[in-house]
Every structure is written in C-alpha cells, then in structure tokens.
Write a protein that holds these residues in place. Structure first.
Motif, PDB file in Angstrom:
ATOM      1  N   THR A 108      -3.303  -0.386   7.579  1.00 48.03           N
ATOM      2  CA  THR A 108      -4.342  -1.008   8.221  1.00 48.03           C
ATOM      3  C   THR A 108      -4.353  -2.331   7.571  1.00 48.03           C
ATOM      4  O   THR A 108      -3.810  -2.389   6.744  1.00 48.03           O
ATOM      5  N   ASP A 109      -4.910  -3.567   8.441  1.00 49.19           N
ATOM      6  CA  ASP A 109      -4.945  -4.901   8.070  1.00 49.19           C
ATOM      7  C   ASP A 109      -6.271  -5.486   8.131  1.00 49.19           C
ATOM      8  O   ASP A 109      -6.539  -5.691   9.658  1.00 49.19           O
ATOM      9  N   THR A 110      -7.074  -5.701   7.365  1.00 55.02           N
ATOM     10  CA  THR A 110      -8.563  -6.511   7.628  1.00 55.02           C
ATOM     11  C   THR A 110      -8.360  -7.862   6.954  1.00 55.02           C
ATOM     12  O   THR A 110      -8.965  -8.516   7.474  1.00 55.02           O
ATOM     13  N   GLY A 111      -7.601  -8.011   5.834  1.00 59.63           N
ATOM     14  CA  GLY A 111      -7.411  -9.614   5.257  1.00 59.63           C
ATOM     15  C   GLY A 111      -5.955  -9.371   4.630  1.00 59.63           C
ATOM     16  O   GLY A 111      -5.809 -10.396   3.608  1.00 59.63           O
ATOM     17  N   GLY A 112      -5.029  -8.573   5.162  1.00 57.18           N
ATOM     18  CA  GLY A 112      -3.767  -8.753   4.608  1.00 57.18           C
ATOM     19  C   GLY A 112      -3.129  -7.338   4.299  1.00 57.18           C
ATOM     20  O   GLY A 112      -1.985  -7.547   3.520  1.00 57.18           O
ATOM     21  N   SER A 113      -3.907  -6.283   4.512  1.00 56.10           N
ATOM     22  CA  SER A 113      -3.611  -4.990   3.918  1.00 56.10           C
ATOM     23  C   SER A 113      -2.199  -4.310   4.363  1.00 56.10           C
ATOM     24  O   SER A 113      -1.858  -3.378   3.916  1.00 56.10           O
TER      25      SER A 113
END
Length: 449
Positions: A176-181
């Motif tokens: 997942t990626d919320t701010g770069g994950s």
C-alpha cells in the motif's frame, strides 16, 4: 548484479514446461527458511501448505490448458495489512492479534488469487503503516538489501514486501502507499514500486491509514512486472507495454521542495540519470511548482493522515494503546487535536491543490524527482528519536507530494552496483497511470548506474 526472473520470463518458463509452480514455490519457501537470510523478519506468516496446494492446482490446470492467466502459479507476497480469508490481519501490530480471522479476501487479494498468483505469506510492515522508515519493534526489522553486514532500514511501510522480492522469497509483492509506502521500500532496496491513482484499486479489506490518501500498489523487479500486477489489481486485461522513446519526452523537475536537502549521493545519482536522459533526447525542464508549498500548512497537525487514522483507531488505542509502537501512537493521537471544522477545511483545499497542480504540470509527460531525499539509514541509528524523525520526513517528503495531488508514480533504481540504493520517481496527474508505465518502460535500462 545477479539477474532475477521477471513475471514475463517466469510465465514463459511455465508455459514451456521449463519449470512448475511447485518448483517456484518450493524455491521461495527455501529462501524464506534460509537461516542466513531475512525470512524470519520479512514474513509474519508463511502459508506453506496452502501455497504448495495452490501451486499443485495451478500446475494441473496448466497441464489441461486451463490456467486462469499466463502468470498463474507464480508466488507473491501480501502485506500484513490485507484481509486473507481465514487469517488475522494484524497490520504489523500486537493490538490486533486477538481479532477474528477475515471471512473473505480483500478485493485486491481476490483479484490476484483469481489470476492464479500463489499467496506465499504475509509480509512485515511498519505498525499500521505509519512511517516511511520501515522499523517494527514488535516483529523485528528486515534489513535492506544494501550492506546487510551493517544493517540499513528497508523503507516503509511496505518493508517486508520489498525485501521479499529482492531476496527471491516472492516474485512480486502487494503493498500500500499513503505517502510513499510502495516507492520508498522499492528505492531503498533497488527494485521498482508503483503508486496508482487511488481509484484504480478498491481499498476494502485493507486496514486503513488515511481514507483520503491510501492507495494499493505493487513492488516488483521491473516496470513491466509492476504493470502486470497493476492490471490485475485494477481488474483490467493485461496489454503488454509499448515503451515510449526517450527522444522527445517532456520531463519536468520540480524545484519546489522536491530538490531540497538531498543527500549528496542521491543528488549525484539523480543528476547522472538526468544527463543520460538528456543525452538520448529527453527534453528536461526545471520548473517551480509553488502549489507544493501549500502541502506543509495542510499537514501542520498531521493533516488527513492524523485525522483519519485517529478516527479509525480511537477506540482501539483507548483499550490497547500500551501495546502500540510509541512512535506510531503519538502520530495517531495528533488527530485528536484536529477539529471537525479544520478537517472539513482540508477537503476543498486539497481539491484546489489538485486542480492547480494538474494545470501546472499539464504541458509535460511527467514530473521527475528523487524518490527519497536520502539513502537508507542504519537501523541502529534509528534508536535516536530525533534522528528517526528527520530521516522519516526526508524519506516521505517527495512521495507525499504525489499522494496529496492523487497522482500516480513509479520509482526506478538508478544507483551503480555497489552504491547505496537511490530511486528516481516519475509522476503524473491522476489517471495517467498507463502513460507513466510507458515512460518508465522506455527509460528503465537507460538510467541505471
């Protein structure tokens, strides 16, 4: 550098009978079990029996020309954030250990399973996905592929996802990626990570961090591997990429925020990559993107992530806050200080940010910038809270710019062999996912080293 198989090469080998799904799964299980490797810290659960059974099933289907896709039988890993039927989704936390097992697969997992991918296990992650560094005090921290004898952070929050791929414990990973994950762990391990436009993949069945900023994406070895995974996750038919020629590409380097405080090795690798692109005919322009200056004020109290994570966690953290990672709980609890009015104000502010930024970057094929401002720090150095906080900000900063505008972005490795890993990020406005993949496919081999 040892060349590892791609999803395409594995699909060819399976189709030609040069390998079987069972052999692929057995090799991944052996890599996970290797006492000299990172398997114990990379996986929170290994589904050995189910993976072998699924592999045998895919081999039987392939034998009668009934494989559900060309990629059926290839083992992949799943971030611990996702529901898998019959398993507990802990999100890297002790606080959810006593939760009931999931009654159904998350849509993202179901789509991968329907394509025939074999789920080999659940990967470690930052607790509740709330950091770009990749440390986990509960289950240990898998080491980045770089300088294992020293021990560098893997990047977060999809830490185990990246390590599973780079170490051959899986051939692609769901993150997942919320701010770069997805992109930070990819950059810190020398692989490829993709953040799609949020709406491409349903968020259901994944423990949320920020309803507004979360997206679901892949980590893999090549651009095409990520594109394959993205097509499955978006429930689209796979159409092979047509790489864009570098000559004539219009690329913009945002000089606002994204180029500040770069570690020298990051700056050097980035400029070297730009020169290679320019030498091959890319049109590169350095532009101000003043809209990015609005993002800091929107995040003063933690912004969307703090407000929305607190909304989800407030009852759980009241009961079990003592078992949370303190570095995670303190960030979640910032959301308690955000008023309803302040949160509501963020919504039109973001809509305006998206519209103005999209207008700014419309003349260009993509933005290009370093994925992270730093290379992976040493794990032991992260014991100091101030050192951790600074590294976390510099890891997340550039990637967060893209999440805030609901864009799509991909991280590509650009370091030389033996150097600290560095990622280059291509980013575009929401909905330009296919273009970003085609651009990335065109430049992938040209910018490495």
């Amino acid at each position: 550098m040892t060349l590892q198989p791609t999803l395409a090469s594995l699909a060819d080998d399976l189709a030609a009978g040069r390998t079987t799904s069972r052999k692929l799964v057995e090799a991944c299980l052996a890599a996970i079990a290797d006492p000299k490797g990172e398997g114990e810290r990379t996986f929170l659960h290994v589904d050995k029996d189910a993976a072998l059974a699924a592999a045998d099933a895919m081999d039987k289907l392939r034998a009668v020309n009934a494989a559900p896709s060309a990629f059926a039988g290839i083992p992949i890993s799943i971030k611990d954030l996702f529901d898998i039927k019959g398993q507990v989704s802990r999100a890297g936390s002790r606080a959810l250990e006593d939760s009931a097992p999931a009654t159904a697969d998350a849509p993202a997992v179901a789509r991968l399973r329907a394509a025939g991918f074999v789920l080999i296990g659940r990967t470690n992650m930052v607790e509740f996905a709330y950091s770009g560094i990749g440390t986990n005090p509960h289950f240990g921290t898998p080491k980045s592929a770089w300088q294992r004898d020293v021990g560098h952070v893997p990047g977060g929050s999809s830490s185990g996802a990246a390590v599973s791929v780079v170490d051959g414990m899986a051939h692609a990973a769901l993150g997942t990626d919320t701010g770069g994950s997805c992109r930070i762990p990819a950059a810190f391990n020398g692989i490829v990570g993709f953040k799609p436009t949020q709406a491409r993949v349903p968020l259901d069945g994944a423990v949320p961090l920020s309803f507004t900023l979360d997206s679901i994406g892949p980590l893999a070895r090549t651009v095409e591997c990520c594109a394959v995974m993205d097509a499955v996750l978006a429930n689209e038919a796979w159409v092979p990429l047509a790489p864009r020629p570098i000559k004539g590409m219009r690329l913009a380097v945002p000089t606002t925020i994204a180029m500040d405080d770069l570690e020298p090795i990051v700056a050097d690798a980035f400029e070297r990559a730009l020169k290679k692109l320019a030498d091959k005919g890319a049109l590169i322009e350095r532009i101000a993107v003043p809209e990015f200056l609005d993002i800091g004020p929107m995040s003063v109290k933690g912004g969307f992530t703090a407000a929305e994570s607190y909304a989800w966690h407030r009852y759980l953290i009241a009961r079990k806050g003592d078992v949370y990672d303190p570095r995670v709980s303190v960030r979640i609890l910032r959301g308690e200080t955000i008023s309803a009015a302040e949160y509501i104000d963020l919504l039109p502010a973001r809509r305006s940010l998206i519209a103005r930024t999209e207008a700014r970057i419309a003349p260009y094929d993509a933005l290009v910038m370093p994925t992270a401002a730093i290379t992976p720090p040493v794990i032991d150095d992260m014991k100091d809270d101030k050192v951790f906080a600074k590294a976390n900000i510099l890891s997340l900063r550039n990637c967060t710019l893209v999440n805030m505008i609901d864009g799509c972005a991909i991280s590509l490795p650009i370091h030389r062999d033996g150097e600290a890993p560095v990622g280059l990020m291509l980013a575009g406005a929401g909905g330009s996912d296919r273009r970003i993949f085609e651009l990335a496919a065109g430049i992938e081999t040209a910018i490495r080293g």
